[in-house]
Every structure is written in C-alpha cells, then in structure tokens.
Design a protein around this motif. Structure first.
Motif, mmCIF file in Angstrom:
data_model
loop_
_atom_site.group_PDB
_atom_site.id
_atom_site.type_symbol
_atom_site.label_atom_id
_atom_site.label_comp_id
_atom_site.label_asym_id
_atom_site.label_seq_id
_atom_site.Cartn_x
_atom_site.Cartn_y
_atom_site.Cartn_z
ATOM 1 N N LEU A 46 0.225 -13.638 -8.438
ATOM 2 C CA LEU A 46 0.809 -14.368 -7.302
ATOM 3 C C LEU A 46 -0.282 -14.920 -6.405
ATOM 4 O O LEU A 46 -0.190 -16.058 -5.910
ATOM 5 N N ALA A 47 -1.304 -14.110 -6.154
ATOM 6 C CA ALA A 47 -2.423 -14.565 -5.335
ATOM 7 C C ALA A 47 -3.067 -15.800 -5.956
ATOM 8 O O ALA A 47 -3.419 -16.752 -5.255
ATOM 9 N N ALA A 48 -3.229 -15.790 -7.272
ATOM 10 C CA ALA A 48 -3.820 -16.946 -7.956
ATOM 11 C C ALA A 48 -2.962 -18.194 -7.774
ATOM 12 O O ALA A 48 -3.485 -19.300 -7.580
ATOM 13 N N ARG A 49 -1.641 -18.041 -7.826
ATOM 14 C CA ARG A 49 -0.746 -19.183 -7.641
ATOM 15 C C ARG A 49 -0.904 -19.764 -6.233
ATOM 16 O O ARG A 49 -0.983 -20.978 -6.050
ATOM 17 N N HIS A 50 -0.912 -18.894 -5.234
ATOM 18 C CA HIS A 50 -1.033 -19.377 -3.858
ATOM 19 C C HIS A 50 -2.404 -19.998 -3.612
ATOM 20 O O HIS A 50 -2.515 -21.031 -2.924
ATOM 21 N N GLN A 51 -3.450 -19.383 -4.144
ATOM 22 C CA GLN A 51 -4.791 -19.956 -3.994
ATOM 23 C C GLN A 51 -4.855 -21.339 -4.628
ATOM 24 O O GLN A 51 -5.455 -22.260 -4.081
ATOM 25 N N ALA A 52 -4.246 -21.480 -5.797
ATOM 26 C CA ALA A 52 -4.263 -22.774 -6.472
ATOM 27 C C ALA A 52 -3.519 -23.834 -5.673
ATOM 28 O O ALA A 52 -3.825 -25.025 -5.790
ATOM 29 N N ASP A 53 -2.564 -23.415 -4.860
ATOM 30 C CA ASP A 53 -1.812 -24.345 -4.013
ATOM 31 C C ASP A 53 -2.495 -24.592 -2.670
ATOM 32 O O ASP A 53 -1.916 -25.239 -1.788
ATOM 33 N N GLY A 54 -3.705 -24.051 -2.501
ATOM 34 C CA GLY A 54 -4.482 -24.330 -1.303
ATOM 35 C C GLY A 54 -4.224 -23.396 -0.132
ATOM 36 O O GLY A 54 -4.636 -23.692 0.997
ATOM 37 N N ARG A 55 -3.561 -22.274 -0.380
ATOM 38 C CA ARG A 55 -3.295 -21.332 0.703
ATOM 39 C C ARG A 55 -4.363 -20.242 0.726
ATOM 40 O O ARG A 55 -4.880 -19.846 -0.315
ATOM 41 N N ARG A 56 -4.633 -19.748 1.933
ATOM 42 C CA ARG A 56 -5.602 -18.669 2.079
ATOM 43 C C ARG A 56 -4.868 -17.335 1.967
ATOM 44 O O ARG A 56 -3.933 -17.072 2.730
ATOM 45 N N VAL A 57 -5.289 -16.501 1.026
ATOM 46 C CA VAL A 57 -4.552 -15.291 0.671
ATOM 47 C C VAL A 57 -5.340 -14.047 1.062
ATOM 48 O O VAL A 57 -6.566 -13.993 0.902
ATOM 49 N N LEU A 58 -4.598 -13.031 1.533
ATOM 50 C CA LEU A 58 -5.169 -11.710 1.775
ATOM 51 C C LEU A 58 -4.362 -10.687 0.979
ATOM 52 O O LEU A 58 -3.147 -10.580 1.150
ATOM 53 N N LEU A 59 -5.037 -9.963 0.105
ATOM 54 C CA LEU A 59 -4.418 -8.856 -0.606
ATOM 55 C C LEU A 59 -4.610 -7.580 0.212
ATOM 56 O O LEU A 59 -5.710 -7.323 0.708
ATOM 57 N N VAL A 60 -3.553 -6.794 0.339
ATOM 58 C CA VAL A 60 -3.622 -5.548 1.104
ATOM 59 C C VAL A 60 -3.369 -4.383 0.154
ATOM 60 O O VAL A 60 -2.303 -4.299 -0.474
ATOM 61 N N ALA A 61 -4.338 -3.492 0.044
ATOM 62 C CA ALA A 61 -4.265 -2.368 -0.894
ATOM 63 C C ALA A 61 -3.508 -1.215 -0.246
ATOM 64 O O ALA A 61 -4.097 -0.247 0.237
ATOM 65 N N GLY A 62 -2.180 -1.312 -0.250
ATOM 66 C CA GLY A 62 -1.349 -0.290 0.385
ATOM 67 C C GLY A 62 -1.083 0.915 -0.491
ATOM 68 O O GLY A 62 -0.469 1.886 -0.031
ATOM 69 N N ASP A 63 -1.511 0.877 -1.760
ATOM 70 C CA ASP A 63 -1.378 2.054 -2.625
ATOM 71 C C ASP A 63 -2.629 2.895 -2.448
ATOM 72 O O ASP A 63 -3.647 2.697 -3.103
ATOM 73 N N THR A 64 -2.543 3.876 -1.540
ATOM 74 C CA THR A 64 -3.710 4.706 -1.223
ATOM 75 C C THR A 64 -3.699 6.038 -1.957
ATOM 76 O O THR A 64 -4.565 6.878 -1.721
ATOM 77 N N PHE A 65 -2.738 6.217 -2.846
ATOM 78 C CA PHE A 65 -2.603 7.505 -3.533
ATOM 79 C C PHE A 65 -3.043 7.450 -4.987
ATOM 80 O O PHE A 65 -3.647 8.386 -5.486
ATOM 81 N N ARG A 66 -2.732 6.380 -5.684
ATOM 82 C CA ARG A 66 -3.075 6.311 -7.101
ATOM 83 C C ARG A 66 -4.569 6.058 -7.267
ATOM 84 O O ARG A 66 -5.137 5.178 -6.644
ATOM 85 N N ALA A 67 -5.168 6.827 -8.133
ATOM 86 C CA ALA A 67 -6.598 6.674 -8.384
ATOM 87 C C ALA A 67 -6.887 5.281 -8.921
ATOM 88 O O ALA A 67 -6.212 4.784 -9.807
ATOM 89 N N ALA A 68 -7.887 4.657 -8.368
ATOM 90 C CA ALA A 68 -8.393 3.342 -8.797
ATOM 91 C C ALA A 68 -7.465 2.181 -8.449
ATOM 92 O O ALA A 68 -7.746 1.046 -8.821
ATOM 93 N N ALA A 69 -6.358 2.437 -7.726
ATOM 94 C CA ALA A 69 -5.456 1.328 -7.383
ATOM 95 C C ALA A 69 -6.165 0.296 -6.511
ATOM 96 O O ALA A 69 -6.057 -0.910 -6.734
ATOM 97 N N SER A 70 -6.888 0.783 -5.499
ATOM 98 C CA SER A 70 -7.593 -0.131 -4.599
ATOM 99 C C SER A 70 -8.689 -0.894 -5.331
ATOM 100 O O SER A 70 -8.897 -2.087 -5.108
ATOM 101 N N GLU A 71 -9.380 -0.195 -6.256
ATOM 102 C CA GLU A 71 -10.435 -0.852 -7.012
ATOM 103 C C GLU A 71 -9.870 -1.941 -7.926
ATOM 104 O O GLU A 71 -10.458 -3.015 -8.079
ATOM 105 N N GLN A 72 -8.723 -1.678 -8.525
ATOM 106 C CA GLN A 72 -8.107 -2.685 -9.386
ATOM 107 C C GLN A 72 -7.713 -3.927 -8.589
ATOM 108 O O GLN A 72 -7.908 -5.060 -9.042
#
Length: 411
Positions: free
Chosen positions: A215-241
């Motif tokens: 989804l982020a790639a779609r919005h970026q391609a349409d010229g929008r500035r995107v911020l991903l928020v890593a709200g999964d703070t429990f699963r190992a490596a979720a934030s890194e992914q």
C-alpha cells in the motif's frame, strides 16, 4: 692439403651452426605464437569470471524479497531509498488478466467442476440443478451464499424457461456479480482532516506487514508522502520487517521501543505525521487471535489513541479514516469466522483478502461479501508489488467465472 681440409671443415661447422640456430629460433617463435592466444584466452576467461562474479554479487545485494508476517518464507533485502523508484508499482495494461492468473487454482476447483457439469449436459433438468447445488455447497463460498446463488439461479431459470445449460452459467455469473458488488463509497485518500490514516488489523500470519508495504508503494507512486508506523511491538522482528519495507519503498517510518505500548506508538506516529506534513499514515498492529477477547479489546484502545492524535487541536473529533481487516484466503471458511469475530469488536471499514494465488478457496470472497456486506478494498494475487490490486467486483467475477463454461478453465 691439410690446411684446405681444415678450411672446409670450418665452413661446414659454420653452416651447420647457423642452420641449428635458425631452427631453434623458429621453434621458439612458434611456441611463443601458440602460447600467446592461450594466455589471452585465459586472461579473457578470468576477466569474464570476475565480471560475472561482480555482477552476481551486485545482483544478490540488490535483489529484494517480500517481507511477510511470521508465516512468510522469505525476508526482503534492505534497499536504500534511492533505489525505491525501481520497485514502485507500474501500470498494468491487463489488470483482469493479472487477477485471472492469480485465481487459477480456484478456477481449477469448484469453478472447473461447474464448467464440466454444464458442458456435459444437453439440457436443464432437475438432476442438473441438484448437481449444481452439490458443487456450490461443497465449495468454500459458505452455505448461506450457496443457497442465495441457487435461489437466484432458480428464479431466473423458472422465469425465463431456460433449457440451455450455457444459459445457466450466464445466470450464475450475473448472481455472483451482484453478490460481489457491495455498495460502498470510494476511498477518500485525501481527507479534509488529514493525514489519511489506516489501521491494519488481523490475526498472525495473514500478511499485514506485506500489505502495508505494498500500500505504501502505491501511495508513493501516486506522489503522496507516506509514514509507516510500527505498531506491532510484540512480535519479534515485526518492526525490522516494516523498516525493510520503508527502505524498499522509500518512505519514512516511525518505530517505538520493543515491548512498548502499541497505542502510544501509533499516537506518536500520527502526531509526527501531522507535524512533518505526511499525506498518508499506515499503521501496523500486532496479530491477535479472534478468540482472545482481551486482545480484541485492545484494538479499541488503539483506535481511540489514533482518534485522539487526529483530533488534537481540532474542533470536532476525527476517527481513523479506514480500518482494514486482512484475511488469508488459504484458510477458506475460517477467514469468514475471523471476520465475524472482528466485526463484533471493531467497526472496520474494509477488507483485504490476501494469498488468493496460493489457494483453490478463492470463492470465500463471495461468502465474505454476501454475509458481511462490507467492501473488499484490495486483493492479493501474487508476490510482486503491483499484485496487491484494488478490488473490482466485475473484474473479479469475470476472472473467477469468465463469460462461458468453455472460458472458465482457461488462463
């Protein structure tokens, strides 16, 4: 006499010596001539090997993979933002063909059985209707949806006195298209009270992280500035992914510390997006079992935190603009059960059905649309960035059922 003999011998020795010298020089020149091409060949081969090794190393360094949730088989290689343009979605000249390819396994299931049945019957009779009912009831569309389709087909057959089996297919196609066409407004990705905020929810392993990245790639391609928020703070490596996806797409990311409260991370992420002027905020959340009430209740807290961040310094409260529930098509009717449980807890606004290319249970989309009466916003039909497709009911129905039994099982 003796002197003359010595002179003759000296001349013979000189001639013989000259001849030997010329022979040696000739042989050496020949050897050098043969050796030089061989050395050049080896040198060229060495240069080729070095070039190939360098190219392979470069390719390996930049070849991306799709970041998945815990069920993923591959983890993407980190890419810098400078190379993100090469991995953005490109316009597809044949979106229906892409969806059709992704639904190949489903068409090989109950759709192929229906097509074979209708091709083998010369006319419509009671036995044909019973056979259609059996196939639909054993498909992963759900009993209620199967009954609905049978009723719609039966009404049309009785009303029009249809005797041609191919006309039954047309009636089925029309009834399925009506089921899939759930009335819903278009997504407002540029709301008046921005930024546009999406919460992504679902159980573990359905593909939330991958969906967010695409989804982020779609919005970026349409010229929008995107911020991903890593709200999964429990699963190992979720934030890194998610960070890998941010680098791959070329967008910003907001991360909290491991084990921190996900509600606070999402609040701070939205607040940062408002300060820094981002257009779109895509929030990941921890996967949770739909049978765990306490975890489901936590989603309400996350939604309230997002609303609080959006409403700050504004006269009227602002809720997250969209909450998408991600469902894994490979689990069939269990996906529908998950959706019912989530619906009782969170008022999500749309559905994302993933992994349709890896299952013969794609008919579950019919059951989801019919029973939940909520719009499917996106479907996942492959692993590429542009394989996350906006859902189009007519295109999906055409890809699933085609226009005739003969076309139904063709790619």
């Amino acid at each position: 006499m003796a002197i003359e003999l010595l002179v003759v011998l000296a001349v013979v020795v000189l001639v013989a010596g000259g001849w030997l010298i010329r022979q040696r020089v000739g042989r050496r020149a020949a050897l050098e001539g043969n050796r030089r091409p061989a050395l050049e060949d080896r040198s060229d081969a060495t240069r080729v090997r070095r070039s190939t090794t360098t190219a392979s190393s470069t390719d390996a360094a930049v070849k991306p993979g799709d970041a998945e949730d815990s069920s993923a088989s591959t983890t993407p290689t980190t890419l810098g933002a400078a190379s993100s343009a090469a991995h953005r979605p490109t316009p597809d000249p044949s979106p229906t063909q892409r969806i059709r390819s992704g639904l190949r396994k489903t068409r090989g299931g109950f759709v192929a059985r229906l097509a074979d049945l209708l091709r083998s019957r010369p006319q419509v009779d009671a036995q044909l209707r019973d056979d259609i009912e059996e196939i639909l009831l054993t498909a992963d569309i759900g009993a209620r949806t199967a009954d609905h389709l049978l009723e719609a087909i039966g009404e049309q057959l009785d009303r029009d006195s249809i005797t041609d089996p191919s006309a039954v297919w047309t009636a089925l196609h029309r009834a399925a298209a009506e089921v899939l066409d759930v009335p819903a407004p278009a997504l407002d990705v540029e709301p008046r009270c921005g930024p546009y905020v999406v919460l992504m929810i679902g159980v573990n392993g359905v593909g939330k992280t991958t969906t967010l990245g695409k989804l982020a790639a779609r919005h970026q391609a349409d010229g929008r500035r995107v911020l991903l928020v890593a709200g999964d703070t429990f699963r190992a490596a979720a934030s890194e992914q998610l960070d890998v996806w941010a680098q791959r797409v070329g967008c910003d990311i907001h991360q909290g510390t491991a084990g921190s409260d996900p509600s606070s991370v999402i609040y701070e992420g939205i607040a940062r997006a408002r300060r820094e002027g981002h257009d779109v905020v895509l929030c990941d959340t921890a996967g949770r079992l739909h049978t765990r009430k306490e975890l489901m209740d936590e989603l309400q807290k996350i939604r309230r935190s997002a609303s609080k961040a959006l409403s700050a310094d504004r006269e009227a409260p602002v809720d997250p603009h969209d909450i998408f529930l991600v469902l894994d098509a490979t689990i069939g009717q269990n996906a529908l059960a998950q959706a019912r449980m989530f619906k009782d807890t969170v008022a999500f606004t749309g559905l994302v059905v993933t992994k349709l290319d890896g299952t013969a249970k794609g008919g579950v989309v019919l059951g989801i649309c019919h029973e939940l009466q909520l719009p499917v916003r996106f479907i996942g039909v492959g692993e590429q960035l542009d394989d996350l497709r906006p859902f189009d009911a007519e295109a999906f129905c055409d890809a699933l059922l085609a226009r005739s039994p003969d076309e139904a099982t063709q790619l």
